[in-house]
Write a protein that holds these residues in place. Structure first.
Motif, PDB file in Angstrom:
ATOM      1  N   GLY A  26       1.087  12.104   4.439  1.00 45.28           N
ATOM      2  CA  GLY A  26       2.383  12.416   3.846  1.00 45.28           C
ATOM      3  C   GLY A  26       3.553  11.764   4.533  1.00 45.28           C
ATOM      4  O   GLY A  26       4.604  12.389   4.734  1.00 45.28           O
ATOM      5  N   VAL A  27       3.420  10.485   4.900  1.00 41.94           N
ATOM      6  CA  VAL A  27       4.519   9.762   5.522  1.00 41.94           C
ATOM      7  C   VAL A  27       5.700   9.711   4.553  1.00 41.94           C
ATOM      8  O   VAL A  27       5.531   9.462   3.358  1.00 41.94           O
ATOM      9  N   PHE A  82       0.823  -1.215   0.000  1.00 35.75           N
ATOM     10  CA  PHE A  82       0.000   0.000   0.000  1.00 35.75           C
ATOM     11  C   PHE A  82       0.854   1.261   0.000  1.00 35.75           C
ATOM     12  O   PHE A  82       0.427   2.312  -0.479  1.00 35.75           O
ATOM     13  N   TRP A  83       2.062   1.178   0.554  1.00 38.91           N
ATOM     14  CA  TRP A  83       2.927   2.352   0.656  1.00 38.91           C
ATOM     15  C   TRP A  83       3.404   2.836  -0.717  1.00 38.91           C
ATOM     16  O   TRP A  83       3.930   3.929  -0.838  1.00 38.91           O
ATOM     17  N   ARG A  84       3.207   2.022  -1.750  1.00 35.73           N
ATOM     18  CA  ARG A  84       3.624   2.420  -3.100  1.00 35.73           C
ATOM     19  C   ARG A  84       2.550   3.220  -3.829  1.00 35.73           C
ATOM     20  O   ARG A  84       2.772   3.665  -4.951  1.00 35.73           O
ATOM     21  N   ASN A  85       1.421   3.373  -3.191  1.00 34.26           N
ATOM     22  CA  ASN A  85       0.315   4.124  -3.798  1.00 34.26           C
ATOM     23  C   ASN A  85       0.212   5.489  -3.124  1.00 34.26           C
ATOM     24  O   ASN A  85      -0.279   5.597  -2.010  1.00 34.26           O
ATOM     25  N   PRO A  86       0.678   6.554  -3.791  1.00 29.43           N
ATOM     26  CA  PRO A  86       0.657   7.885  -3.160  1.00 29.43           C
ATOM     27  C   PRO A  86      -0.747   8.380  -2.845  1.00 29.43           C
ATOM     28  O   PRO A  86      -0.915   9.286  -2.020  1.00 29.43           O
ATOM     29  N   LYS A  87      -1.765   7.776  -3.450  1.00 32.36           N
ATOM     30  CA  LYS A  87      -3.138   8.205  -3.200  1.00 32.36           C
ATOM     31  C   LYS A  87      -3.635   7.773  -1.825  1.00 32.36           C
ATOM     32  O   LYS A  87      -4.641   8.293  -1.346  1.00 32.36           O
TER      33      LYS A  87
END
Length: 271
Positions: A267-268, A257-262
Motif C-alpha cells: 500500500g505505498v 509498475f506503480w500504475r498497477n494497484p494489483k
C-alpha cells in the motif's frame, strides 16, 4: 540533530529538480539537486566494513553515530533551514538505514513513464551535440539505441534508479516511502505539494507555481550537459511528440509498475 531531514529520490528526469525548486520557496526548507552526501554515506560504510582491518574496533552503534553525524556536519554550516531535503537516486536503496538513523524521515521518489525519461535524456544529448555528457562518461558518438542500452544497464543512469525504486517499492520498509508521479506534479502542482506536506507532516506553504527557479548552470556545464537541471518558471504540462523510434517507445510503455494497484502489496502511497 536540530533539524528534520527528508529525502528526494526516484527516477532521473522525473521532476526531482522541479520539486526541489518548489520546496525551496518555503523559507523553512532547504532543497536542491543531488548532493554528495549519499556518495559519502556509501564510502564511509565501505571504509567501516570488514575490508578495513581496523573495522574490528568499530561497533554498529559507532557506525550509526558516525553516519548520523554525516548529515549534521554537512548541513549545519551550509543552511539555516529547519527542514532539509537531500536528493540522490540511491536513497531508495537505504530505506531501512534511513529510518533507523533518522526516525521520522521520509523518502519521496519521483517517477515517470520510462519512454519519457529516455526521451528527455535523448533531447539533452541532441541539444548539446558538441558537448559529450557525463551521463555517458563523456563518450561521443553512438546511436539512440546504444545510448538507451547504456542508460538501462544495471549501473546506468536509468537502470540503477529503476532497480533501486523497485527494491524500495517491494521491500519491507515502505512506511516512509511515497511515489510522486511527474504527470501529477506538472499538471496539478497544488495537489502534488499538498500530498508532500501531508506525507512529511508539515504545515502547508502557499507556493508560487508561476515563478519557480533553480540555478545550477555551472554544475550542468561541468557535467557536459547544459540544461540538465533547467526548469521553466511556470509549472505546467507540455505535450510533445517523442524523439524515440517507435520500437523503443513501445518497448518500455508497460514498465510503470506503480500504475498497477494489483502489484502494490504494501500500500505505498502514490500521488
Amino acid at each position: 540533530m536540530n533539524r528534520q531531514t527528508h529525502f528526494i529520490s526516484g527516477l532521473p528526469r522525473s521532476g526531482s529538480s522541479l520539486l526541489s525548486a518548489i520546496l525551496r520557496q518555503n523559507p523553512r526548507f532547504h532543497a536542491n539537486i543531488s548532493s554528495p552526501v549519499a556518495s559519502m554515506f556509501s564510502t564511509m560504510l565501505g571504509e567501516m566494513s570488514g575490508r578495513n582491518e581496523f573495522s574490528l574496533f568499530i561497533s554498529d552503534t559507532q557506525r550509526q553515530r558516525i553516519l548520523r553525524g554525516l548529515f549534521c556536519n554537512y548541513y549545519d554550516e551550509l543552511v539555516d533551514a529547519e527542514v532539509v531535503f537531500d536528493t540522490h537516486r540511491s536513497w531508495c536503496t537505504r530505506l531501512g538505514a534511513l529510518n533507523a538513523l533518522l526516525p521520522g524521515s521520509r523518502v519521496i521518489a519521483c517517477v515517470r513513464q520510462l519512454p519519457w525519461v529516455l526521451d528527455s535524456i535523448e533531447r539533452l544529448v541532441r541539444r548539446n551535440a558538441f558537448q559529450p555528457s557525463s551521463i555517458f562518461s563523456y563518450k561521443a558518438g553512438g546511436t539512440v539505441y546504444s545510448r538507451v542500452e547504456s542508460l538501462l544497464s544495471g549501473e546506468g543512469l536509468v537502470g540503477f534508479a529503476y532497480n533501486a525504486l523497485k527494491e524500495a517499492y517491494f521491500g519491507e520498509d515502505t512506511a516512509n516511502l511515497m511515489l510522486l508521479q511527474y504527470e501529477t506534479l506538472v499538471s496539478t502542482p497544488p495537489r502534488a505539494l499538498a500530498a508532500v506536506y501531508d506525507f512529511i507532516g508539515e504545515p502547508y506553504f502557499d507556493h508560487d507555481f508561476e515563478n519557480v527557479s533553480l540555478d545550477n548552470d555551472e554544475f550542468d556545464a561541468r557535467a557536459g550537459t547544459p540544461g540538465l537541471h533547467k526548469i521553466r518558471p511556470r509549472v505546467e504540462a507540455n505535450e510533445r511528440k517523442t524523439l524515440l523510434p517507435p520500437d523503443l517507445a513501445a518497448r518500455f510503455k508497460d514498465d510503470a509498475f506503480w500504475r498497477n494497484p494489483k502489484v502494490n502489496p504494501r500500500g505505498v502511497r502514490i500521488v
